[in-house]
Write a protein that holds these residues in place. Structure first.
Motif, short mmCIF file in Angstrom:
data_model
loop_
_atom_site.label_atom_id
_atom_site.label_comp_id
_atom_site.label_asym_id
_atom_site.label_seq_id
_atom_site.Cartn_x
_atom_site.Cartn_y
_atom_site.Cartn_z
N ARG A 3 0.83 -1.21 0.00
CA ARG A 3 0.00 0.00 0.00
C ARG A 3 0.87 1.26 0.00
NH1 ARG A 3 -4.99 1.00 3.99
NH2 ARG A 3 -6.28 0.37 2.25
N SER A 4 1.94 1.25 0.77
CA SER A 4 2.83 2.42 0.78
C SER A 4 3.50 2.59 -0.58
CB SER A 4 3.87 2.31 1.89
OG SER A 4 4.77 1.25 1.64
N LEU A 5 3.82 1.50 -1.24
CA LEU A 5 4.39 1.56 -2.58
C LEU A 5 3.42 2.23 -3.55
CD1 LEU A 5 6.87 0.55 -4.25
CD2 LEU A 5 5.46 -1.41 -4.83
N VAL A 6 2.16 1.86 -3.47
CA VAL A 6 1.14 2.44 -4.35
C VAL A 6 0.90 3.91 -4.01
CG1 VAL A 6 -1.31 2.33 -4.96
CG2 VAL A 6 0.01 0.24 -4.82
N VAL A 7 0.86 4.23 -2.72
CA VAL A 7 0.58 5.61 -2.30
C VAL A 7 1.71 6.55 -2.71
CG1 VAL A 7 0.36 7.09 -0.26
CG2 VAL A 7 -0.94 4.98 -0.41
N VAL A 8 2.96 6.10 -2.62
CA VAL A 8 4.08 6.97 -2.93
C VAL A 8 4.40 6.95 -4.43
CG1 VAL A 8 6.54 7.39 -2.55
CG2 VAL A 8 5.07 6.78 -0.63
N GLU A 9 4.59 5.76 -5.00
CA GLU A 9 5.03 5.67 -6.38
C GLU A 9 3.92 5.89 -7.39
OE1 GLU A 9 7.42 2.31 -7.32
OE2 GLU A 9 8.87 2.73 -5.74
N GLY A 10 2.68 5.67 -7.02
CA GLY A 10 1.58 5.84 -7.97
C GLY A 10 1.45 7.27 -8.48
N PRO A 11 1.12 8.22 -7.61
CA PRO A 11 0.96 9.59 -8.09
C PRO A 11 2.27 10.21 -8.61
CG PRO A 11 0.05 9.35 -5.89
CD PRO A 11 0.75 8.08 -6.21
N ALA A 12 3.36 9.94 -7.92
CA ALA A 12 4.64 10.51 -8.35
C ALA A 12 5.05 9.93 -9.70
CB ALA A 12 5.72 10.25 -7.31
N GLY A 13 4.87 8.63 -9.87
CA GLY A 13 5.21 8.00 -11.14
C GLY A 13 4.34 8.48 -12.27
N ALA A 14 3.06 8.66 -12.00
CA ALA A 14 2.16 9.18 -13.04
C ALA A 14 2.59 10.57 -13.48
CB ALA A 14 0.73 9.19 -12.52
N LEU A 15 2.91 11.42 -12.52
CA LEU A 15 3.36 12.78 -12.84
C LEU A 15 4.68 12.74 -13.60
CD1 LEU A 15 2.40 15.67 -12.26
CD2 LEU A 15 3.87 15.67 -10.26
N LEU A 16 5.56 11.84 -13.21
CA LEU A 16 6.87 11.74 -13.82
C LEU A 16 6.82 11.20 -15.24
CD1 LEU A 16 9.86 12.19 -13.10
CD2 LEU A 16 9.94 9.84 -12.33
N VAL A 17 5.88 10.32 -15.52
CA VAL A 17 5.79 9.73 -16.86
C VAL A 17 4.86 10.53 -17.77
CG1 VAL A 17 4.98 7.72 -18.15
CG2 VAL A 17 6.37 7.41 -16.12
N ILE A 18 3.67 10.83 -17.29
CA ILE A 18 2.68 11.49 -18.14
C ILE A 18 3.11 12.90 -18.53
CG2 ILE A 18 0.30 12.35 -18.22
CD1 ILE A 18 -0.44 9.90 -16.48
N GLY A 19 3.70 13.64 -17.61
CA GLY A 19 4.10 15.02 -17.90
C GLY A 19 5.09 15.13 -19.04
N PRO A 20 6.31 14.55 -18.92
CA PRO A 20 7.26 14.65 -20.03
C PRO A 20 6.77 13.98 -21.32
CG PRO A 20 8.41 14.06 -18.03
CD PRO A 20 6.94 13.99 -17.72
N ALA A 21 6.03 12.87 -21.18
CA ALA A 21 5.52 12.20 -22.38
C ALA A 21 4.51 13.08 -23.11
CB ALA A 21 4.90 10.86 -22.00
N ALA A 22 3.63 13.73 -22.37
CA ALA A 22 2.66 14.64 -22.99
C ALA A 22 3.37 15.85 -23.59
CB ALA A 22 1.62 15.08 -21.96
N GLN A 23 4.36 16.36 -22.91
CA GLN A 23 5.12 17.49 -23.41
C GLN A 23 5.81 17.12 -24.72
OE1 GLN A 23 7.48 19.29 -20.35
NE2 GLN A 23 8.57 20.63 -21.76
N TRP A 24 6.38 15.91 -24.78
CA TRP A 24 7.03 15.44 -25.99
C TRP A 24 6.00 15.22 -27.10
CZ3 TRP A 24 6.51 10.32 -27.94
CH2 TRP A 24 7.30 10.06 -29.06
N ALA A 25 4.84 14.60 -26.78
CA ALA A 25 3.82 14.32 -27.77
C ALA A 25 3.24 15.60 -28.38
CB ALA A 25 2.70 13.48 -27.15
N LEU A 26 3.16 16.66 -27.57
CA LEU A 26 2.65 17.93 -28.07
C LEU A 26 3.71 18.73 -28.83
CD1 LEU A 26 0.55 19.01 -24.96
CD2 LEU A 26 -0.32 18.24 -27.18
N GLY A 27 4.94 18.22 -28.87
CA GLY A 27 6.00 18.89 -29.60
C GLY A 27 6.58 20.10 -28.90
N LEU A 28 6.37 20.19 -27.60
CA LEU A 28 6.89 21.33 -26.84
C LEU A 28 8.37 21.12 -26.52
CD1 LEU A 28 3.94 21.74 -24.33
CD2 LEU A 28 4.41 23.13 -26.35
#
Length: 177
Positions: free
Chosen positions: A100-125
């Protein structure tokens, strides 16, 4: 004097780590909001001076333009801030140990870490509006680093549970079935 007279609370306990994580979360949150550049780490083949020069150049570039500074480093600082804040929540709830602690810590942080740069790259920014840098390479690097981190932390937890049935972990007393 007896031994119980010397019993004291530990100098470093959960409250201390909550304060440290809270400070880390606040600092990295501010760095995420202002788009502060990431420090450059020296590679095996490069020199420490070259990495320091690139870091100083990034800070000088950040200080130079007028207006809001946009940087992909905000995703990384934001993920650190979220992970530190989630760490405080895990310390507040000791029953959340393990998966549960793994999900609570790595879930939101990992989503922010992956989705943010990936979306930035996909949008060509670009990586930032004040310096040079490839969004694609950095996005790929963060995704690979996160996947490796999840595998390193989750695999031992999963391997520890599989292969050890409950009966082998807590066998009944001798002669009792």
């Amino acid at each position: 004097m007896s031994i119980p007279d010397f019993d004291v609370e530990p100098a470093v306990g959960p409250r201390f780590w909550m304060v440290v994580l809270g400070i880390v979360s606040a600092i990295t949150g501010v760095l995420a909001l202002i788009g502060w550049p990431l420090p450059i780490v020296a590679s095996r083949g490069g020199s420490d001076q070259h990495a320091l020069d690139r870091t100083v150049r990034g800070v000088q570039d950040w200080l130079a333009p007028d207006g809001w500074r946009l940087s992909g480093s905000s995703w990384i600082y934001g993920a650190l801030a979220v992970a530190a804040l989630a760490g405080v929540l895990v310390l507040l709830h000791p029953a959340w140990a393990g998966a549960r602690s793994l999900v609570v810590v790595e879930g939101p942080a990992g989503a922010l870490l992956v989705i943010g740069p990936a979306a930035q790259w996909a949008l060509g920014l670009p990586w930032s509006n004040y310096g040079a840098g490839s969004t694609g390479a950095i996005a790929l690097g963060t995704v690979v680093a996160l996947v490796v981190g999840v595998v390193i932390t989750a695999f031992p937890m999963a391997a520890g549970r599989s292969g050890r049935p409950e009966d082998e972990v807590n066998p009944p007393p001798h002669g009792v079935r």
